[in-house]
Scaffold this motif. Sequence first.
Motif, mmCIF file in Angstrom:
data_model
loop_
_atom_site.group_PDB
_atom_site.id
_atom_site.type_symbol
_atom_site.label_atom_id
_atom_site.label_comp_id
_atom_site.label_asym_id
_atom_site.label_seq_id
_atom_site.Cartn_x
_atom_site.Cartn_y
_atom_site.Cartn_z
ATOM 1 N N VAL A 88 23.039 -16.412 -19.940
ATOM 2 C CA VAL A 88 23.203 -17.185 -21.186
ATOM 3 C C VAL A 88 22.002 -17.048 -22.118
ATOM 4 O O VAL A 88 20.879 -16.788 -21.681
ATOM 5 N N LEU A 89 22.298 -17.259 -23.396
ATOM 6 C CA LEU A 89 21.244 -17.343 -24.400
ATOM 7 C C LEU A 89 20.394 -18.583 -24.105
ATOM 8 O O LEU A 89 20.941 -19.609 -23.708
ATOM 9 N N VAL A 90 19.098 -18.472 -24.306
ATOM 10 C CA VAL A 90 18.234 -19.644 -24.145
ATOM 11 C C VAL A 90 18.489 -20.588 -25.336
ATOM 12 O O VAL A 90 18.440 -20.142 -26.482
ATOM 13 N N PRO A 91 18.789 -21.862 -25.084
ATOM 14 C CA PRO A 91 19.022 -22.786 -26.210
ATOM 15 C C PRO A 91 17.815 -22.829 -27.147
ATOM 16 O O PRO A 91 16.669 -22.818 -26.686
ATOM 17 N N ARG A 92 18.096 -22.848 -28.450
ATOM 18 C CA ARG A 92 17.022 -22.891 -29.451
ATOM 19 C C ARG A 92 16.924 -24.305 -30.033
ATOM 20 O O ARG A 92 17.953 -24.968 -30.210
ATOM 21 N N PRO A 93 15.694 -24.719 -30.395
ATOM 22 C CA PRO A 93 15.550 -26.052 -30.999
ATOM 23 C C PRO A 93 16.414 -26.213 -32.250
ATOM 24 O O PRO A 93 16.904 -27.306 -32.535
ATOM 25 N N CYS A 183 30.522 -24.746 -32.818
ATOM 26 C CA CYS A 183 30.462 -23.346 -32.397
ATOM 27 C C CYS A 183 29.143 -22.717 -32.832
ATOM 28 O O CYS A 183 28.779 -22.774 -34.010
ATOM 29 N N ASN A 184 28.441 -22.147 -31.854
ATOM 30 C CA ASN A 184 27.240 -21.362 -32.157
ATOM 31 C C ASN A 184 27.560 -19.925 -31.756
ATOM 32 O O ASN A 184 27.243 -19.494 -30.651
ATOM 33 N N PRO A 185 28.219 -19.184 -32.655
ATOM 34 C CA PRO A 185 28.693 -17.843 -32.281
ATOM 35 C C PRO A 185 27.563 -16.819 -32.380
ATOM 36 O O PRO A 185 26.502 -17.125 -32.919
ATOM 37 N N PRO A 186 27.800 -15.603 -31.883
ATOM 38 C CA PRO A 186 26.811 -14.545 -32.116
ATOM 39 C C PRO A 186 26.768 -14.251 -33.615
ATOM 40 O O PRO A 186 27.808 -14.031 -34.218
ATOM 41 N N TYR A 187 25.566 -14.277 -34.208
ATOM 42 C CA TYR A 187 25.509 -14.022 -35.658
ATOM 43 C C TYR A 187 24.319 -13.157 -36.060
ATOM 44 O O TYR A 187 23.909 -13.121 -37.206
ATOM 45 N N VAL A 188 23.713 -12.481 -35.086
ATOM 46 C CA VAL A 188 22.560 -11.637 -35.404
ATOM 47 C C VAL A 188 23.059 -10.265 -35.881
ATOM 48 O O VAL A 188 24.021 -9.729 -35.336
ATOM 49 N N GLU A 189 22.400 -9.727 -36.927
ATOM 50 C CA GLU A 189 22.810 -8.415 -37.460
ATOM 51 C C GLU A 189 22.654 -7.332 -36.397
ATOM 52 O O GLU A 189 21.659 -7.311 -35.669
ATOM 53 N N LEU A 206 25.875 -9.835 -25.945
ATOM 54 C CA LEU A 206 27.177 -10.391 -26.327
ATOM 55 C C LEU A 206 27.036 -11.718 -27.071
ATOM 56 O O LEU A 206 27.841 -12.057 -27.934
ATOM 57 N N ALA A 207 26.007 -12.470 -26.718
ATOM 58 C CA ALA A 207 25.805 -13.788 -27.321
ATOM 59 C C ALA A 207 25.052 -13.711 -28.648
ATOM 60 O O ALA A 207 24.902 -14.716 -29.341
ATOM 61 N N LEU A 208 24.561 -12.520 -28.994
ATOM 62 C CA LEU A 208 23.736 -12.380 -30.193
ATOM 63 C C LEU A 208 24.372 -11.519 -31.275
ATOM 64 O O LEU A 208 24.247 -11.794 -32.463
ATOM 65 N N ASP A 209 25.064 -10.462 -30.857
ATOM 66 C CA ASP A 209 25.496 -9.418 -31.794
ATOM 67 C C ASP A 209 26.677 -9.879 -32.655
ATOM 68 O O ASP A 209 27.801 -10.018 -32.176
ATOM 69 N N ILE A 237 29.789 -24.805 -37.686
ATOM 70 C CA ILE A 237 29.328 -23.489 -37.201
ATOM 71 C C ILE A 237 27.836 -23.323 -37.465
ATOM 72 O O ILE A 237 27.370 -23.545 -38.594
ATOM 73 N N GLU A 238 27.092 -22.913 -36.440
ATOM 74 C CA GLU A 238 25.685 -22.556 -36.648
ATOM 75 C C GLU A 238 25.598 -21.089 -37.047
ATOM 76 O O GLU A 238 26.351 -20.254 -36.535
ATOM 77 N N ALA A 239 24.710 -20.789 -37.982
ATOM 78 C CA ALA A 239 24.454 -19.383 -38.319
ATOM 79 C C ALA A 239 23.054 -19.284 -38.911
ATOM 80 O O ALA A 239 22.329 -20.283 -38.987
ATOM 81 N N PRO A 269 19.281 -23.792 -44.608
ATOM 82 C CA PRO A 269 20.662 -24.100 -44.210
ATOM 83 C C PRO A 269 20.994 -23.449 -42.868
ATOM 84 O O PRO A 269 20.849 -22.251 -42.695
ATOM 85 N N ARG A 270 21.402 -24.245 -41.873
ATOM 86 C CA ARG A 270 21.655 -23.695 -40.532
ATOM 87 C C ARG A 270 23.046 -23.990 -40.002
ATOM 88 O O ARG A 270 23.492 -23.377 -39.041
ATOM 89 N N ILE A 271 23.712 -24.984 -40.606
ATOM 90 C CA ILE A 271 25.038 -25.350 -40.126
ATOM 91 C C ILE A 271 25.995 -25.408 -41.304
ATOM 92 O O ILE A 271 25.656 -25.943 -42.363
HETATM 93 N N1 GLN Z 1 19.356 -18.309 -32.995
HETATM 94 C C1 GLN Z 1 19.449 -17.105 -32.255
HETATM 95 C C2 GLN Z 1 18.320 -16.168 -32.642
HETATM 96 O O1 GLN Z 1 17.801 -16.291 -33.718
HETATM 97 C C3 GLN Z 1 20.781 -16.422 -32.474
HETATM 98 C C4 GLN Z 1 21.849 -17.187 -31.826
HETATM 99 C C5 GLN Z 1 23.201 -16.642 -32.085
HETATM 100 O O2 GLN Z 1 23.440 -15.478 -32.452
HETATM 101 N N2 GLN Z 1 24.107 -17.493 -31.875
HETATM 102 O O3 GLN Z 1 17.937 -15.326 -31.873
#
Ligand code: GLN
Length: 279
Positions: A88-93, A183-189, A206-209, A237-239, A269-271
């Motif tokens: 799993v992705l490490v939870p972020r603050p 939902c905190n989906p993968p949203y990294v470029e 998978l959790a980032l891309d 949605i978080e992004a 803006p994060r959500i």
């Molecule tokens: N917040 C994460 C990061 O910046 C990304 C998390 C995500 O893609 N859901 O690395």
Amino acid sequence: MTFNECLRSARERLAETETPYLDALVLLSHATGVGKERLLANLNEEIPRVTAAIYDELLQRRLAGEPVSYIRNRKEFWGLDFYVDKRVLVPRPDTEVMVEEALRLIDRSSSPLKIHDACTGSGCIAVALKHERPEIEISVSDISEQALEVADFNARSLLGAPLASCVSDLLADLSERYDLITCNPPYVEHAYVEGLLAKSWPEPILALDGGKEGYDLIPRILSQGLDRLESNGYLMIEASPQLVPRITDDMDSCGYTAVRRIEDLAGRPRIALGRKGNA
Ligand code: GLN
């Protein structure tokens, strides 16, 4: 060797990392089983030889790029101690902002809400919400069965009971309707993700891309959300700060109402938050 000497030499070894002293201290606490405050109050105490060898191994893993959270199998989120590993992705603050806003919605509602947390990963959002408001009904999903194992472990250990869970590709495999979907989906470029891959980043890709612009999955979540929400139900949605304005614009144009952006502690803006109208 004293704790103080250990810390000094560890800080030097970790000098190239982001937070050398903090990491050195947290890992020393992990190796010795002595709390950080007690370590700092007893800096002249000698470290047992066996413990020093364990500490050395932990430092080597950190130097090889492994995050402290994976080394300790622990990450604090919302004041709770979550189990984490490479599944799993490490939870972020930053994600705590999602919990805060969801709690506001829960508290404004006159009846208990039925909530779903998609792309749950470690389960941090769902477990934090259920921990704060035990009366809510909350389920979780993830496309990764392995992530769901970790979420289940966290629910059982932090809540004392499992949460209903299922494997789902975003919201596609859900069959019920909800008053709130987080939902905190993968949203990294993708280009950035390639850089992470090149340095053997240990978190699940998978959790980032999120595809080329990080936005590949968002349109699907928005349209699936309309299907899976009750009337007047909310989608959250978080992004990244770059993507959130685009999400709220798209929410506006695809039938969500009361659309808002919620900022993180740094004022970015994060959500993205929107409500499914009655229509
Ligand atoms: N917040 C994460 C990061 O910046 C990304 C998390 C995500 O893609 N859901 O690395």
